[in-house]
Design a protein around this motif. Structure first.
Motif, PDB file in Angstrom:
ATOM      1  N   PHE A   3       5.569  -9.843 -45.777  1.00 55.49           N
ATOM      2  CA  PHE A   3       4.762  -9.982 -44.568  1.00 55.49           C
ATOM      3  C   PHE A   3       3.236  -9.879 -45.274  1.00 55.49           C
ATOM      4  O   PHE A   3       3.062  -9.168 -46.236  1.00 55.49           O
ATOM      5  N   CYS A   4       2.448 -10.659 -44.470  1.00 56.31           N
ATOM      6  CA  CYS A   4       1.090 -10.551 -44.926  1.00 56.31           C
ATOM      7  C   CYS A   4       0.186 -10.408 -43.324  1.00 56.31           C
ATOM      8  O   CYS A   4       0.712 -10.729 -42.457  1.00 56.31           O
ATOM      9  N   THR A   5      -1.094  -9.929 -43.584  1.00 52.86           N
ATOM     10  CA  THR A   5      -1.897  -9.803 -42.492  1.00 52.86           C
ATOM     11  C   THR A   5      -2.311 -11.269 -41.947  1.00 52.86           C
ATOM     12  O   THR A   5      -2.483 -11.524 -40.869  1.00 52.86           O
ATOM     13  N   LYS A  54      -2.347 -15.736 -43.355  1.00 48.55           N
ATOM     14  CA  LYS A  54      -1.470 -16.672 -44.858  1.00 48.55           C
ATOM     15  C   LYS A  54      -2.853 -17.318 -45.345  1.00 48.55           C
ATOM     16  O   LYS A  54      -3.596 -18.128 -44.652  1.00 48.55           O
ATOM     17  N   CYS A  55      -2.978 -16.934 -46.740  1.00 42.31           N
ATOM     18  CA  CYS A  55      -3.921 -17.550 -47.513  1.00 42.31           C
ATOM     19  C   CYS A  55      -3.647 -19.330 -47.798  1.00 42.31           C
ATOM     20  O   CYS A  55      -2.486 -19.445 -47.839  1.00 42.31           O
ATOM     21  N   LYS A  56      -4.639 -19.947 -47.642  1.00 43.06           N
ATOM     22  CA  LYS A  56      -4.475 -21.521 -47.812  1.00 43.06           C
ATOM     23  C   LYS A  56      -3.924 -21.880 -49.220  1.00 43.06           C
ATOM     24  O   LYS A  56      -3.108 -22.751 -48.910  1.00 43.06           O
ATOM     25  N   TYR A  57      -3.985 -21.281 -50.131  1.00 47.64           N
ATOM     26  CA  TYR A  57      -3.149 -21.745 -51.371  1.00 47.64           C
ATOM     27  C   TYR A  57      -1.704 -21.117 -51.870  1.00 47.64           C
ATOM     28  O   TYR A  57      -1.204 -21.402 -52.548  1.00 47.64           O
ATOM     29  N   CYS A  58      -1.343 -20.145 -50.781  1.00 46.93           N
ATOM     30  CA  CYS A  58      -0.103 -19.497 -51.039  1.00 46.93           C
ATOM     31  C   CYS A  58       1.113 -20.206 -50.705  1.00 46.93           C
ATOM     32  O   CYS A  58       1.454 -21.115 -50.081  1.00 46.93           O
ATOM     33  N   ARG A  59       2.012 -20.012 -52.073  1.00 45.97           N
ATOM     34  CA  ARG A  59       3.166 -20.945 -51.820  1.00 45.97           C
ATOM     35  C   ARG A  59       4.446 -19.724 -52.000  1.00 45.97           C
ATOM     36  O   ARG A  59       5.513 -20.331 -52.196  1.00 45.97           O
ATOM     37  N   GLY A 101       5.244  -9.243 -53.020  1.00 43.43           N
ATOM     38  CA  GLY A 101       5.282  -9.938 -51.740  1.00 43.43           C
ATOM     39  C   GLY A 101       4.964 -11.280 -51.815  1.00 43.43           C
ATOM     40  O   GLY A 101       4.816 -12.117 -52.770  1.00 43.43           O
ATOM     41  N   GLY A 102       4.101 -11.775 -50.627  1.00 38.07           N
ATOM     42  CA  GLY A 102       3.916 -10.871 -49.422  1.00 38.07           C
ATOM     43  C   GLY A 102       2.859 -10.141 -49.786  1.00 38.07           C
ATOM     44  O   GLY A 102       2.129  -9.869 -50.930  1.00 38.07           O
ATOM     45  N   THR A 103       2.688  -9.059 -48.651  1.00 38.10           N
ATOM     46  CA  THR A 103       1.941  -8.075 -49.044  1.00 38.10           C
ATOM     47  C   THR A 103       2.532  -6.603 -48.848  1.00 38.10           C
ATOM     48  O   THR A 103       2.707  -6.109 -47.766  1.00 38.10           O
TER      49      THR A 103
HETATM   50  S1  SF4 Z   1       1.565 -13.478 -50.319  1.00 38.25           S
HETATM   51 FE1  SF4 Z   1      -0.585 -13.388 -51.173  1.00 38.25          FE
HETATM   52  S2  SF4 Z   1      -1.454 -15.319 -51.408  1.00 38.25           S
HETATM   53 FE2  SF4 Z   1       0.372 -15.359 -50.058  1.00 38.25          FE
HETATM   54  S3  SF4 Z   1      -0.361 -15.003 -47.989  1.00 38.25           S
HETATM   55 FE3  SF4 Z   1       0.160 -12.998 -48.651  1.00 38.25          FE
HETATM   56  S4  SF4 Z   1      -1.785 -12.226 -49.609  1.00 38.25           S
HETATM   57 FE4  SF4 Z   1      -2.005 -14.559 -49.480  1.00 38.25          FE
END
Ligand code: SF4
Length: 375
Positions: A12-14, A16-21, A62-64
């Motif tokens: 889970f993340c607050t 989604k970062c644009k570079y995240c895979r 994660g995630g976060t």
């Molecule tokens: S996992 Fe990390 S990089 Fe990906 S959306 Fe969450 S905080 Fe951003």
């Protein structure tokens, strides 16, 4: 008794970062998060093995993971403690974003036994942070001021921070400048990871190779440093960190003495690790396994891929992990292509150091190419 490491994925993340895979999802309700934690605990409980198990590390990735509240963490810790013995020197790591750092979380995690926190900073450039949809610069500075209060009293918690080379709008020397700013202001950072947007770097002309699957917007490429400058950026950071007492112990990882990440070192040394949670990867009894990144599959225990790691695969990994870290011991070199190794040594891309074959500053970013050639 068997000693193992353990990875737990919190997807889970607050936002989604644009570079995240990575396997991560944002905007899910607390009900869904609670259901996930319940299933995760069930998964841990159902694990069985003929010998008692002691955990040397627990890595919440994660995630976060820090998006979980303390009650949810308590539940997972309770389950882990019921099931396994924690070794005396266990390393327990939580990954976090800057905005999830507050005194309530820090004190709560400390009480649970967490002794390592890794925070993704990536950049201090406001335009970059906005473009990649990460925390604002103000959140990062607030996070460090909170940490300063927290670390006023001596703690058994160490701090790692992450940066990325190649993000849009970061000028030459920008990452080093950000790291310098934080290290000079805050002396409690003991570990730094520096990654690259892989698709952006290229190899020098004399070692021609192609990297595919560029998925980031072209505007990023147009507004980021030239690919040819990646090595220089990296080396400047490496040299600066050395001056500040941080030794490189793996391509992307630098630490003060005694603060290397035990969990990650386990991966590079073929230490077995359990893995729980959606999309998690583990290695147990010579099997590498990974779970599906779909909630549906995870909850129905479907699509778990398993790969037996035989002698040959282990050898390949030993060579790769050796080059990523301090080098390959001579006894493992005999099946490699010596003509190529000699060529790389003569041209400064490989070196013998402390009786091991290791990368050089010139080749440290071209590991994949070197590996392909020497096998
Ligand atoms: S996992 Fe990390 S990089 Fe990906 S959306 Fe969450 S905080 Fe951003």
């Amino acid at each position: 008794m068997k000693n193992l490491n353990c990875y737990i994925h919190i997807p889970f993340c607050t936002s989604k970062c644009k570079y995240c895979r990575f396997a991560s999802f944002s905007g899910l309700s607390q009900l869904k998060v609670n259901n996930y934690v319940d299933f995760l605990c069930k998964e841990i409980n159902e694990f069985s093995y003929l010998k008692p198990i002691t955990l040397d590390t627990i890595y919440f990735g994660g995630g976060t993971p820090s998006t979980l509240n303390l009650k949810q963490f308590e539940k997972i810790f309770f389950t882990l403690k019921q099931k396994f013995t924690f070794s005396e020197k266990i390393e327990i790591n939580i990954e976090s974003t800057p905005e999830m750092i507050n005194l309530e979380n820090l004190n709560g995690w400390e009480k649970l036994g967490v002794n390592r926190i890794s925070i993704g900073i990536q950049s201090l450039n406001p335009k970059t942070l906005e473009e990649i949809a990460r925390s604002e610069k103000g959140d990062i500075l607030k996070c460090f001021e909170t940490l300063k209060i927290f670390f006023k009293k001596p703690k058994h918690i160490s701090l790692s921070i992450d940066f990325i080379i190649g993000l849009p709008f970061v000028k030459k020397g920008g990452v080093k400048k950000d790291i310098k700013y934080l290290l000079e202001k805050y002396d409690f950072v003991t570990h730094i990871s520096v990654y690259m947007l892989e698709e952006y770097y290229d190899v020098p002309e004399e070692i021609d190779s192609k990297f595919e699957n560029i998925v980031y917007p072209n505007s990023w490429r147009a507004n980021s440093i030239d690919e040819a400058d990646y090595s220089e950026e990296y080396l400047q950071i490496k040299n600066f960190l050395k001056e500040k007492g941080f030794e490189r112990y793996e391509i992307s990882n630098f630490s003060k003495s005694g603060f290397e990440c035990k969990h990650n070192k386990g991966y590079w040394n073929h230490k077995e690790n359990l893995a729980f949670g959606l999309g998690s990867h583990g290695f147990f009894e010579n099997i590498r396994f990974s779970k599906s990144e779909s909630f549906l599959d995870y909850y129905s225990k479907k699509n778990i891929s398993k790969e037996k790691i035989g002698k040959e695969e282990k050898f390949l990994e030993k060579i790769m992990f050796g080059l990523r870290t301090s080098g390959i011991e001579k006894k493992y070199l005999k099946n490699l292509n010596f003509e190529k190794i000699n060529y790389f040594c003569e041209n400064g891309y490989l070196q013998y150091k402390d009786d091991k074959l290791a990368l050089t500053d010139k080749s440290v970013l071209f590991l994949d190419y070197i590996l392909k050639e020497i096998f």
